[in-house]
Design a protein around this motif. Structure first.
Motif, PDB file in Angstrom:
ATOM      1  N   ALA A  79       9.888  -7.650  20.617  1.00  0.00           N
ATOM      2  CA  ALA A  79       9.485  -6.459  21.366  1.00  0.00           C
ATOM      3  C   ALA A  79       8.618  -5.505  20.534  1.00  0.00           C
ATOM      4  CB  ALA A  79      10.718  -5.718  21.867  1.00  0.00           C
ATOM      5  N   ARG A  80       8.356  -5.866  19.304  1.00  0.00           N
ATOM      6  CA  ARG A  80       7.620  -4.956  18.410  1.00  0.00           C
ATOM      7  C   ARG A  80       6.119  -4.931  18.728  1.00  0.00           C
ATOM      8  NH1 ARG A  80      10.129  -3.556  13.395  1.00  0.00           N
ATOM      9  NH2 ARG A  80      12.091  -4.661  13.059  1.00  0.00           N
ATOM     10  N   ASN A  81       5.506  -3.809  18.375  1.00  0.00           N
ATOM     11  CA  ASN A  81       4.052  -3.772  18.306  1.00  0.00           C
ATOM     12  C   ASN A  81       3.620  -4.661  17.135  1.00  0.00           C
ATOM     13  OD1 ASN A  81       3.918  -1.898  20.425  1.00  0.00           O
ATOM     14  ND2 ASN A  81       4.208  -0.198  19.013  1.00  0.00           N
ATOM     15  N   THR A  82       2.346  -4.992  17.082  1.00  0.00           N
ATOM     16  CA  THR A  82       1.899  -6.031  16.158  1.00  0.00           C
ATOM     17  C   THR A  82       0.600  -5.655  15.469  1.00  0.00           C
ATOM     18  OG1 THR A  82       2.958  -7.739  17.502  1.00  0.00           O
ATOM     19  CG2 THR A  82       1.206  -8.456  16.029  1.00  0.00           C
ATOM     20  N   ILE A  83       0.530  -5.989  14.188  1.00  0.00           N
ATOM     21  CA  ILE A  83      -0.714  -5.839  13.445  1.00  0.00           C
ATOM     22  C   ILE A  83      -1.376  -7.202  13.336  1.00  0.00           C
ATOM     23  CG2 ILE A  83      -1.703  -5.371  11.157  1.00  0.00           C
ATOM     24  CD1 ILE A  83       0.314  -3.082  10.915  1.00  0.00           C
ATOM     25  N   VAL A  84      -2.613  -7.274  13.786  1.00  0.00           N
ATOM     26  CA  VAL A  84      -3.381  -8.521  13.762  1.00  0.00           C
ATOM     27  C   VAL A  84      -4.473  -8.402  12.703  1.00  0.00           C
ATOM     28  CG1 VAL A  84      -4.921 -10.015  15.077  1.00  0.00           C
ATOM     29  CG2 VAL A  84      -2.929  -9.003  16.194  1.00  0.00           C
ATOM     30  N   GLU A  85      -4.559  -9.405  11.845  1.00  0.00           N
ATOM     31  CA  GLU A  85      -5.580  -9.427  10.800  1.00  0.00           C
ATOM     32  C   GLU A  85      -6.414 -10.697  10.974  1.00  0.00           C
ATOM     33  OE1 GLU A  85      -3.518  -9.320   7.096  1.00  0.00           O
ATOM     34  OE2 GLU A  85      -2.748  -7.280   7.386  1.00  0.00           O
ATOM     35  N   ILE A  86      -7.705 -10.524  11.191  1.00  0.00           N
ATOM     36  CA  ILE A  86      -8.612 -11.662  11.347  1.00  0.00           C
ATOM     37  C   ILE A  86      -9.618 -11.635  10.210  1.00  0.00           C
ATOM     38  CG2 ILE A  86     -10.277 -12.813  12.850  1.00  0.00           C
ATOM     39  CD1 ILE A  86      -8.971 -11.423  15.212  1.00  0.00           C
ATOM     40  N   ARG A  87      -9.759 -12.781   9.516  1.00  0.00           N
ATOM     41  CA  ARG A  87     -10.702 -12.877   8.395  1.00  0.00           C
ATOM     42  C   ARG A  87     -11.562 -14.124   8.536  1.00  0.00           C
ATOM     43  NH1 ARG A  87      -5.931 -10.966   6.407  1.00  0.00           N
ATOM     44  NH2 ARG A  87      -6.057  -8.936   5.390  1.00  0.00           N
ATOM     45  N   SER A  88     -12.829 -13.998   8.226  1.00  0.00           N
ATOM     46  CA  SER A  88     -13.700 -15.167   8.246  1.00  0.00           C
ATOM     47  C   SER A  88     -13.287 -16.105   7.118  1.00  0.00           C
ATOM     48  CB  SER A  88     -15.159 -14.758   8.087  1.00  0.00           C
ATOM     49  OG  SER A  88     -15.358 -14.086   6.852  1.00  0.00           O
ATOM     50  N   GLY A  89     -13.398 -17.408   7.357  1.00  0.00           N
ATOM     51  CA  GLY A  89     -13.023 -18.394   6.357  1.00  0.00           C
ATOM     52  C   GLY A  89     -14.229 -19.196   5.898  1.00  0.00           C
ATOM     53  N   GLU A  90     -14.108 -20.512   5.913  1.00  0.00           N
ATOM     54  CA  GLU A  90     -15.200 -21.369   5.480  1.00  0.00           C
ATOM     55  C   GLU A  90     -16.287 -21.398   6.551  1.00  0.00           C
ATOM     56  OE1 GLU A  90     -13.497 -25.159   4.758  1.00  0.00           O
ATOM     57  OE2 GLU A  90     -12.270 -24.479   3.066  1.00  0.00           O
ATOM     58  N   GLY A  91     -17.545 -21.339   6.109  1.00  0.00           N
ATOM     59  CA  GLY A  91     -18.643 -21.412   7.062  1.00  0.00           C
ATOM     60  C   GLY A  91     -19.631 -20.279   6.993  1.00  0.00           C
ATOM     61  N   GLY A  92     -19.456 -19.369   6.036  1.00  0.00           N
ATOM     62  CA  GLY A  92     -20.445 -18.316   5.812  1.00  0.00           C
ATOM     63  C   GLY A  92     -20.652 -17.413   7.013  1.00  0.00           C
ATOM     64  N   GLU A  93     -21.943 -17.230   7.406  1.00  0.00           N
ATOM     65  CA  GLU A  93     -22.270 -16.312   8.495  1.00  0.00           C
ATOM     66  C   GLU A  93     -21.637 -16.749   9.812  1.00  0.00           C
ATOM     67  OE1 GLU A  93     -26.483 -16.111   8.652  1.00  0.00           O
ATOM     68  OE2 GLU A  93     -26.687 -14.985   6.777  1.00  0.00           O
ATOM     69  N   THR A 153     -18.970 -26.801  11.464  1.00  0.00           N
ATOM     70  CA  THR A 153     -17.537 -26.472  11.539  1.00  0.00           C
ATOM     71  C   THR A 153     -17.244 -25.280  10.648  1.00  0.00           C
ATOM     72  OG1 THR A 153     -16.910 -28.764  11.992  1.00  0.00           O
ATOM     73  CG2 THR A 153     -15.195 -27.311  11.153  1.00  0.00           C
ATOM     74  N   SER A 154     -16.632 -24.255  11.228  1.00  0.00           N
ATOM     75  CA  SER A 154     -16.281 -23.049  10.477  1.00  0.00           C
ATOM     76  C   SER A 154     -14.831 -22.678  10.805  1.00  0.00           C
ATOM     77  CB  SER A 154     -17.206 -21.891  10.846  1.00  0.00           C
ATOM     78  OG  SER A 154     -18.567 -22.258  10.683  1.00  0.00           O
ATOM     79  N   THR A 155     -14.283 -21.766  10.015  1.00  0.00           N
ATOM     80  CA  THR A 155     -12.907 -21.355  10.244  1.00  0.00           C
ATOM     81  C   THR A 155     -12.749 -19.841  10.141  1.00  0.00           C
ATOM     82  OG1 THR A 155     -12.287 -21.564   7.912  1.00  0.00           O
ATOM     83  CG2 THR A 155     -11.987 -23.513   9.298  1.00  0.00           C
ATOM     84  N   ALA A 156     -11.702 -19.368  10.751  1.00  0.00           N
ATOM     85  CA  ALA A 156     -11.284 -17.971  10.602  1.00  0.00           C
ATOM     86  C   ALA A 156      -9.762 -17.961  10.550  1.00  0.00           C
ATOM     87  CB  ALA A 156     -11.788 -17.109  11.746  1.00  0.00           C
ATOM     88  N   THR A 157      -9.231 -17.037   9.777  1.00  0.00           N
ATOM     89  CA  THR A 157      -7.782 -16.935   9.608  1.00  0.00           C
ATOM     90  C   THR A 157      -7.245 -15.768  10.418  1.00  0.00           C
ATOM     91  OG1 THR A 157      -7.900 -17.833   7.373  1.00  0.00           O
ATOM     92  CG2 THR A 157      -5.938 -16.604   7.940  1.00  0.00           C
ATOM     93  N   LEU A 158      -6.143 -16.009  11.109  1.00  0.00           N
ATOM     94  CA  LEU A 158      -5.533 -14.972  11.931  1.00  0.00           C
ATOM     95  C   LEU A 158      -4.083 -14.787  11.497  1.00  0.00           C
ATOM     96  CD1 LEU A 158      -6.294 -14.831  15.738  1.00  0.00           C
ATOM     97  CD2 LEU A 158      -4.317 -13.720  14.745  1.00  0.00           C
ATOM     98  N   ALA A 159      -3.746 -13.589  11.066  1.00  0.00           N
ATOM     99  CA  ALA A 159      -2.372 -13.253  10.683  1.00  0.00           C
ATOM    100  C   ALA A 159      -1.795 -12.305  11.722  1.00  0.00           C
ATOM    101  CB  ALA A 159      -2.334 -12.610   9.303  1.00  0.00           C
ATOM    102  N   VAL A 160      -0.530 -12.507  12.082  1.00  0.00           N
ATOM    103  CA  VAL A 160       0.142 -11.687  13.089  1.00  0.00           C
ATOM    104  C   VAL A 160       1.416 -11.130  12.465  1.00  0.00           C
ATOM    105  CG1 VAL A 160       1.188 -11.658  15.372  1.00  0.00           C
ATOM    106  CG2 VAL A 160      -0.795 -13.120  14.942  1.00  0.00           C
TER     107      VAL A 160
END
Length: 362
Positions: free
Chosen positions: A106-120, A196-203
């Motif tokens: 039931a908590r509110n959430t902090i979302v962190e999104i960061r670019s990963g491999e793949g540059g621009e 192929t590129s990636t992004a990291t998502l933390a919750v």
């Protein structure tokens, strides 16, 4: 078999809560009233389903008795299979409702999104993921507050951190944690090759001040000029705040506000949530390593999903689900994905419960 005694205990507690919520002592105590109201809300679906089950069982018993009546036998015989099927479904619903709840849901959430491999291209994909989550949040009537944002030179985000507030936010967004992979042709690709590129998502579940006590002596705080696109007022003040938690080495930066005090408050909010997540992970590892294999652990090194634009396809690797509606998913239509992940997790928990394994949180 349903634990009838447990259901009856839930029903007694529900009635007790209704009585307490009408008492003068509770009505004059806002904090207690909020706590008891929250508990009542959690128990209400269980009690309602239990009442439906009892009504259904009475109808089944009446129909079975009617089988011996020549005038009613045909009608009862036709109705019984449908009622039996409904009972099985309702019993399954109750088993899920009785699963232990994760206190973070039931908590509110902090979302962190960061670019990963793949540059621009990775930075552009990070921006796409943030937009996707914003659209999903809009549909849920949640609110999103950006806490920190670092833009890439060619567009997109190197990093974006946001607070999502609303009803049961963490219980839905928890499944988005991990490494997201995209396969598509970048706008700058002249040969039409798929990259192929990636992004990291933390919750992270938002931590309350009372849960995570931080000693000021453990913090290293520095102030700098905020960065951002040229010409914006944010560049004209020394308002960016960076906080380093010395015992863990965790570093948090916030520059979204012009005020140092506001940026510091937001940075502390993120720091508390990261420390809460760290402590909860330690506790879970101590309790049972098996828990972390249910529907992915949320580890940032784990690839959870692939977005293939040429095929309009999304594949969630944790449950082997493939959907050919990437265009709709990028517009925030995540309900089918999240519902499938929740169902899979619930099935795992039910199986463990039936096997008498370690109790896990839903």
């Amino acid at each position: 078999m349903l634990p009838i005694s447990k259901l009856e205990a839930v029903e007694r507690r529900f009635k007790e809560l209704e009585h307490l919520l009408c008492s003068t002592a509770v009505l004059t105590d806002p904090m207690q009233m909020t706590r008891l109201n929250r508990e009542r809300t959690e128990l209400e679906p269980v009690v309602a389903a239990f009442n439906r089950l009892r009504d259904l069982e009475k109808r089944i018993a009446d129909d079975r008795e009617a089988l011996s009546d020549p005038d009613l036998a045909e009608l009862a015989q036709a109705e019984l299979p449908e009622l039996e099927t409904e009972r099985v479904q309702l019993e399954g619903e109750l088993q899920i409702l009785l699963l232990p709840k994760d206190p973070n849901d039931a908590r509110n959430t902090i979302v962190e999104i960061r670019s990963g491999e793949g540059g621009e291209e990775a930075a552009l994909f990070a921006a796409d993921l943030f937009r996707m989550l914003c659209r999903y949040a809009d549909g849920k009537r949640w609110k999103i507050e950006v806490l920190n944002m670092s833009e890439a030179s060619a567009g997109g985000y190197k990093e974006v951190v946001a607070l999502v507030t609303g009803q049961d936010v963490y219980s839905h967004l928890r499944y988005e944690a991990g490494v997201h992979r995209v396969q598509r042709v970048p706008a700058t690709e002249a040969q039409g090759r798929i990259h192929t590129s990636t992004a990291t998502l933390a919750v992270l579940p938002e931590a309350d001040d009372v849960e995570v006590q931080i000693d000021d002596k453990e913090l290293e705080i520095s102030i700098a000029a905020s960065g951002g696109p040229g010409g914006q007022g944010v560049n004209t003040t020394n308002s960016a705040v960076q906080i380093k938690h010395l015992p863990t080495g965790i570093i948090v930066k916030c520059q979204d506000e012009r005020s140092q005090l506001k940026n510091k408050a937001k940075a502390m909010k993120v720091l508390r949530s990261r420390l809460l997540e760290l402590e909860q992970r330690r506790q879970e590892e101590a309790l049972s390593a098996e828990r972390r294999t249910m529907v992915g652990t949320g580890e940032r090194s784990q690839k959870v999903r692939t977005y293939n634009f040429p095929q309009n396809r999304v594949t969630d690797h944790r449950i082997g689900l493939t959907l050919h509606k990437l265009d709709r998913i990028m517009e925030g239509d995540l309900e089918e994905l999240i519902a499938a992940l929740r169902s899979h997790r619930q099935a795992e928990l039910l199986q463990r419960g039936n096997q008498g394994g370690v109790e896990a949180r839903a």
